[in-house]
Design a protein around this motif. Structure first.
Motif, PDB file in Angstrom:
ATOM      1  N   GLU A   1      -0.056  30.903  89.863  1.00  0.00           N
ATOM      2  CA  GLU A   1       0.636  32.172  90.111  1.00  0.00           C
ATOM      3  C   GLU A   1       1.896  32.355  89.248  1.00  0.00           C
ATOM      4  OE1 GLU A   1       0.111  34.065  94.288  1.00  0.00           O
ATOM      5  OE2 GLU A   1       0.736  32.010  94.649  1.00  0.00           O
ATOM      6  N   ASP A   2       1.880  31.789  88.062  1.00  0.00           N
ATOM      7  CA  ASP A   2       3.019  31.942  87.142  1.00  0.00           C
ATOM      8  C   ASP A   2       2.527  32.619  85.863  1.00  0.00           C
ATOM      9  OD1 ASP A   2       5.084  31.698  85.313  1.00  0.00           O
ATOM     10  OD2 ASP A   2       5.650  29.683  85.956  1.00  0.00           O
ATOM     11  N   PRO A   3       2.669  33.951  85.746  1.00  0.00           N
ATOM     12  CA  PRO A   3       2.164  34.660  84.569  1.00  0.00           C
ATOM     13  C   PRO A   3       2.755  34.155  83.253  1.00  0.00           C
ATOM     14  CG  PRO A   3       2.706  36.211  86.316  1.00  0.00           C
ATOM     15  CD  PRO A   3       3.246  34.875  86.743  1.00  0.00           C
ATOM     16  N   ASN A   4       4.021  33.745  83.266  1.00  0.00           N
ATOM     17  CA  ASN A   4       4.633  33.248  82.033  1.00  0.00           C
ATOM     18  C   ASN A   4       3.974  31.944  81.582  1.00  0.00           C
ATOM     19  OD1 ASN A   4       6.520  35.361  81.797  1.00  0.00           O
ATOM     20  ND2 ASN A   4       7.916  34.345  83.236  1.00  0.00           N
ATOM     21  N   ALA A   5       3.720  31.054  82.531  1.00  0.00           N
ATOM     22  CA  ALA A   5       3.063  29.790  82.190  1.00  0.00           C
ATOM     23  C   ALA A   5       1.640  30.039  81.698  1.00  0.00           C
ATOM     24  CB  ALA A   5       3.052  28.859  83.406  1.00  0.00           C
ATOM     25  N   TRP A   6       0.946  30.963  82.339  1.00  0.00           N
ATOM     26  CA  TRP A   6      -0.423  31.269  81.928  1.00  0.00           C
ATOM     27  C   TRP A   6      -0.447  31.948  80.558  1.00  0.00           C
ATOM     28  CZ3 TRP A   6      -5.354  30.278  83.323  1.00  0.00           C
ATOM     29  CH2 TRP A   6      -5.521  29.513  84.494  1.00  0.00           C
ATOM     30  N   SER A   7       0.508  32.821  80.311  1.00  0.00           N
ATOM     31  CA  SER A   7       0.583  33.466  79.004  1.00  0.00           C
ATOM     32  C   SER A   7       0.791  32.440  77.896  1.00  0.00           C
ATOM     33  CB  SER A   7       1.728  34.489  79.000  1.00  0.00           C
ATOM     34  OG  SER A   7       1.888  35.049  77.712  1.00  0.00           O
ATOM     35  N   ALA A   8       1.732  31.512  78.114  1.00  0.00           N
ATOM     36  CA  ALA A   8       1.983  30.475  77.118  1.00  0.00           C
ATOM     37  C   ALA A   8       0.750  29.608  76.898  1.00  0.00           C
ATOM     38  CB  ALA A   8       3.170  29.609  77.564  1.00  0.00           C
ATOM     39  N   ALA A   9       0.035  29.306  77.986  1.00  0.00           N
ATOM     40  CA  ALA A   9      -1.170  28.476  77.867  1.00  0.00           C
ATOM     41  C   ALA A   9      -2.262  29.202  77.089  1.00  0.00           C
ATOM     42  CB  ALA A   9      -1.669  28.098  79.257  1.00  0.00           C
ATOM     43  N   LEU A  10      -2.427  30.502  77.332  1.00  0.00           N
ATOM     44  CA  LEU A  10      -3.430  31.276  76.599  1.00  0.00           C
ATOM     45  C   LEU A  10      -3.112  31.316  75.105  1.00  0.00           C
ATOM     46  CD1 LEU A  10      -3.953  34.268  79.068  1.00  0.00           C
ATOM     47  CD2 LEU A  10      -5.660  32.550  78.457  1.00  0.00           C
ATOM     48  N   ILE A  11      -1.845  31.498  74.785  1.00  0.00           N
ATOM     49  CA  ILE A  11      -1.447  31.519  73.373  1.00  0.00           C
ATOM     50  C   ILE A  11      -1.719  30.174  72.723  1.00  0.00           C
ATOM     51  CG2 ILE A  11       0.543  31.689  71.830  1.00  0.00           C
ATOM     52  CD1 ILE A  11       1.712  33.723  73.889  1.00  0.00           C
ATOM     53  N   GLN A  12      -1.339  29.108  73.406  1.00  0.00           N
ATOM     54  CA  GLN A  12      -1.536  27.766  72.868  1.00  0.00           C
ATOM     55  C   GLN A  12      -3.012  27.422  72.719  1.00  0.00           C
ATOM     56  OE1 GLN A  12       0.119  24.665  75.291  1.00  0.00           O
ATOM     57  NE2 GLN A  12      -0.234  23.049  73.762  1.00  0.00           N
ATOM     58  N   ALA A  13      -3.843  27.936  73.626  1.00  0.00           N
ATOM     59  CA  ALA A  13      -5.274  27.613  73.603  1.00  0.00           C
ATOM     60  C   ALA A  13      -5.930  28.011  72.292  1.00  0.00           C
ATOM     61  CB  ALA A  13      -5.979  28.289  74.777  1.00  0.00           C
ATOM     62  N   PHE A  14      -5.443  29.096  71.695  1.00  0.00           N
ATOM     63  CA  PHE A  14      -6.060  29.554  70.451  1.00  0.00           C
ATOM     64  C   PHE A  14      -5.358  29.003  69.216  1.00  0.00           C
ATOM     65  CE2 PHE A  14      -7.804  32.555  73.502  1.00  0.00           C
ATOM     66  CZ  PHE A  14      -9.137  32.563  73.112  1.00  0.00           C
ATOM     67  N   ASP A  15      -4.485  28.004  69.441  1.00  0.00           N
ATOM     68  CA  ASP A  15      -3.890  27.267  68.324  1.00  0.00           C
ATOM     69  C   ASP A  15      -4.605  25.948  68.078  1.00  0.00           C
ATOM     70  OD1 ASP A  15      -1.940  29.081  67.612  1.00  0.00           O
ATOM     71  OD2 ASP A  15      -0.436  28.256  68.980  1.00  0.00           O
ATOM     72  N   VAL A  16      -5.579  25.609  68.911  1.00  0.00           N
ATOM     73  CA  VAL A  16      -6.290  24.339  68.784  1.00  0.00           C
ATOM     74  C   VAL A  16      -7.782  24.618  68.582  1.00  0.00           C
ATOM     75  CG1 VAL A  16      -4.627  23.182  70.281  1.00  0.00           C
ATOM     76  CG2 VAL A  16      -6.712  24.122  71.265  1.00  0.00           C
ATOM     77  N   ALA A  17      -8.498  23.563  68.218  1.00  0.00           N
ATOM     78  CA  ALA A  17      -9.946  23.677  68.054  1.00  0.00           C
ATOM     79  C   ALA A  17     -10.602  23.573  69.427  1.00  0.00           C
ATOM     80  CB  ALA A  17     -10.464  22.572  67.141  1.00  0.00           C
ATOM     81  N   PRO A  18     -11.176  24.665  69.952  1.00  0.00           N
ATOM     82  CA  PRO A  18     -11.753  24.614  71.300  1.00  0.00           C
ATOM     83  C   PRO A  18     -12.899  23.630  71.430  1.00  0.00           C
ATOM     84  CG  PRO A  18     -12.353  26.657  70.184  1.00  0.00           C
ATOM     85  CD  PRO A  18     -11.313  25.996  69.337  1.00  0.00           C
ATOM     86  N   GLY A  19     -13.633  23.413  70.338  1.00  0.00           N
ATOM     87  CA  GLY A  19     -14.753  22.483  70.400  1.00  0.00           C
ATOM     88  C   GLY A  19     -14.325  21.074  70.760  1.00  0.00           C
ATOM     89  N   GLN A  20     -13.193  20.615  70.210  1.00  0.00           N
ATOM     90  CA  GLN A  20     -12.712  19.272  70.509  1.00  0.00           C
ATOM     91  C   GLN A  20     -12.246  19.167  71.954  1.00  0.00           C
ATOM     92  OE1 GLN A  20     -12.779  16.433  68.442  1.00  0.00           O
ATOM     93  NE2 GLN A  20     -12.464  15.614  70.513  1.00  0.00           N
TER      94      GLN A  20
END
Length: 367
Positions: free
Chosen positions: A318-337
Motif C-alpha cells: 500500500e505504498d504507491p511511491n515504493a511501488w512506483s520506484a520498483a516498477l521503474i527499476q524493474a525495467f532497468d534490468v534483464a527480466p529474463g535473468q
C-alpha cells in the motif's frame, strides 16, 4: 469408497479456489470416485465440475444462520445428514471455514467420515470456531492450509494443529497451455512489439491492492512513458478503479479486459507481473507467472518470501511511491535473468512433487 468435495460457491470469483481443489483431487487413486457439492451458485463460470456436481442453491443467510435461518439451521443440517447417510463417502474435503461451519456439526454425527478443512486465506476466527474444531477427534478431522505462512497463523488463532499443503501446479501441463508472446498480446489487444507491459491478475476487490498499483503506475509513467498496464479480473471494485484510471488520464495506458477463462495462458504477454495484494493465503498468480517465465514484483508479504526468498522483488504494501520506484527499476534490468532466478528458488518441479505426495496423504481413504 468415494471422496466428496464441498465448495462454498461457484462462479468466476472463486475460480482460483476451485483450481486448487482440482489439483488436489487429481492426485487420488484413479479408481476412487470424487463428487462435488456447491453450497451456493452453480457450475457455470467456474471449474467446479469434479465428478458429479450437486447444486444446493443456498444463500449466505441460510448457510450462516442469519435472521430466521437461525431457527432453521437444524432443518438444513438434517438435509445434509440425509444426503450423506448411507453413502460410500469416506473423506469430505471442505473449502474453508464457512463450509466447515455448515458441515462439521453434521459430520460429528457420522464418525465413519473423515473431514479435511482446507484454508485458502486469512479469515476471521471466532471462539465458536475453536470449539467446533475441537468437537471432532483428530482421527476424524484434519485442518490444512495452502502455505506454511498461513498454517502458522491459523495454528495461533485456532489453537489446533494445521497441516501445510502448499499448493502447486503441474509445470509440464501448465506450460503446454501457454500462448506465445505475440498470441497472448493479440488476445489482450496489446501492441505486438516491444512495448513494456506490466500484467496483474486477480479479483477486483480492495485487498488485491490494484488502486495502489494504478497510482504507482501513473507516477512511474513520468520516467517510463511507454509502459502499459493490464489488470485481468472482475469484481465489485471495477467502477472505482475505472474512475481512478479516468481521473488520472490513463485510459489509453491501462487495460481492464475483465474475467478471462483463459487468463492462465496469457502470461507471456507481460514483461513483469505485479502482485500488490494486501494479504494472500498463497498467491497462485505468483506461481503461474514464474512457470510462464515472467518475473514477478510483489508486495512485502511473508507468504511471498516463503516462496521466492532472496530472488523476490518486493515493494512495501500500500505504498504507491515504493511501488512506483520498483516498477521503474524493474525495467532497468534483464527480466529474463530475474525470471530464471525466481524459478530456481521456487523449484516448480520439486514443489509439484511435494504437493502431489502431500495431497495423496491428506486424502487417503486408509488413514
Amino acid at each position: 469408497m468415494s471422496i466428496l468435495n464441498v465448495m462454498w460457491s461457484g462462479g468466476s470469483a472463486f475460480a482460483s479456489v476451485h483450481k486448487v481443489h482440482r489439483q488436489i483431487l487429481a492426485q487420488v487413486d484413479p479408481g476412487t470416485p470424487v463428487n462435488t457439492w456447491l453450497l451456493k451458485g452453480d457450475v457455470r463460470g467456474c471449474s467446479a465440475d469434479i465428478g458429479q456436481s450437486r447444486e444446493w442453491h443456498l444463500s449466505s443467510a441460510q448457510l450462516k444462520g442469519k435472521h430466521v435461518w437461525t431457527l432453521l439451521k437444524p432443518w438444513l443440517q438434517r438435509r445434509f445428514y440425509q444426503a450423506l447417510k448411507g453413502t460410500d463417502v469416506q473423506v469430505v474435503l471442505l473449502d474453508g471455514l464457512g463450509t466447515a461451519r455448515a458441515l462439521l456439526p453434521v459430520l460429528k454425527k457420522l464418525p465413519q467420515l473423515r473431514a479435511v478443512v482446507l484454508f485458502h486465506g486469512e479469515t476471521r476466527i471466532k471462539a465458536a470456531d475453536r470449539t467446533l474444531l475441537r468437537q471432532l477427534p483428530p482421527a476424524q478431522l484434519t485442518v490444512a492450509a495452502v502455505s506454511q505462512t498461513l498454517a502458522n497463523s491459523l495454528e495461533r488463532d485456532l489453537q489446533v494443529p494445521v497441516v501445510t499443503l502448499r499448493s502447486a501446479l503441474d509445470p509440464t501441463d501448465f506450460r503446454s497451455r501457454l500462448l506465445s508472446r505475440d498470441q497472448a498480446r493479440a488476445r489482450l489487444q496489446l501492441p505486438v512489439d516491444d512495448t513494456p507491459v506490466v500484467g496483474a491478475v486477480g479479483r477486483l476487490v480492495g485487498n488485491k491492492g490494484f488502486a495502489c498499483l494504478i497510482e504507482a503506475f501513473a507516477k512511474a509513467l513520468e520516467q517510463r512513458p511507454q509502459m502499459h498496464l493490464v489488470i485481468v479480473g472482475e469484481g465489485q471494485a471495477r467502477t472505482a478503479l475505472q474512475e481512478q484510471i479516468s481521473r488520472l488520464g490513463l485510459r489509453d495506458r491501462i487495460s481492464m479486459p475483465g474475467h478471462l477463462d483463459d487468463a492462465a495462458t496469457l502470461y507471456r504477454a507481460f514483461d513483469w507481473v505485479a502482485i500488490p495484494s494486501l494479504e494472500e493465503g498463497l498467491g497462485l498468480i505468483l506461481q503461474e507467472a514464474v512457470l510462464a517465465g515472467v518475473p514477478v514484483l510483489t508486495s512485502e508479504l511473508a507468504v511471498f518470501r516463503e516462496q521466492l526468498a532472496q530472488a523476490g522483488w518486493y515493494a512495501t504494501t500500500e505504498d504507491p511511491n515504493a511501488w512506483s520506484a520498483a516498477l521503474i527499476q524493474a525495467f532497468d534490468v534483464a527480466p529474463g535473468q530475474v525470471a530464471e532466478d525466481q524459478s530456481a528458488v521456487l523449484s516448480p518441479g520439486g514443489t509439484w512433487q511435494e504437493f502431489c505426495q502431500a495431497a495423496r496423504s491428506l486424502l487417503s481413504c486408509r488413514q
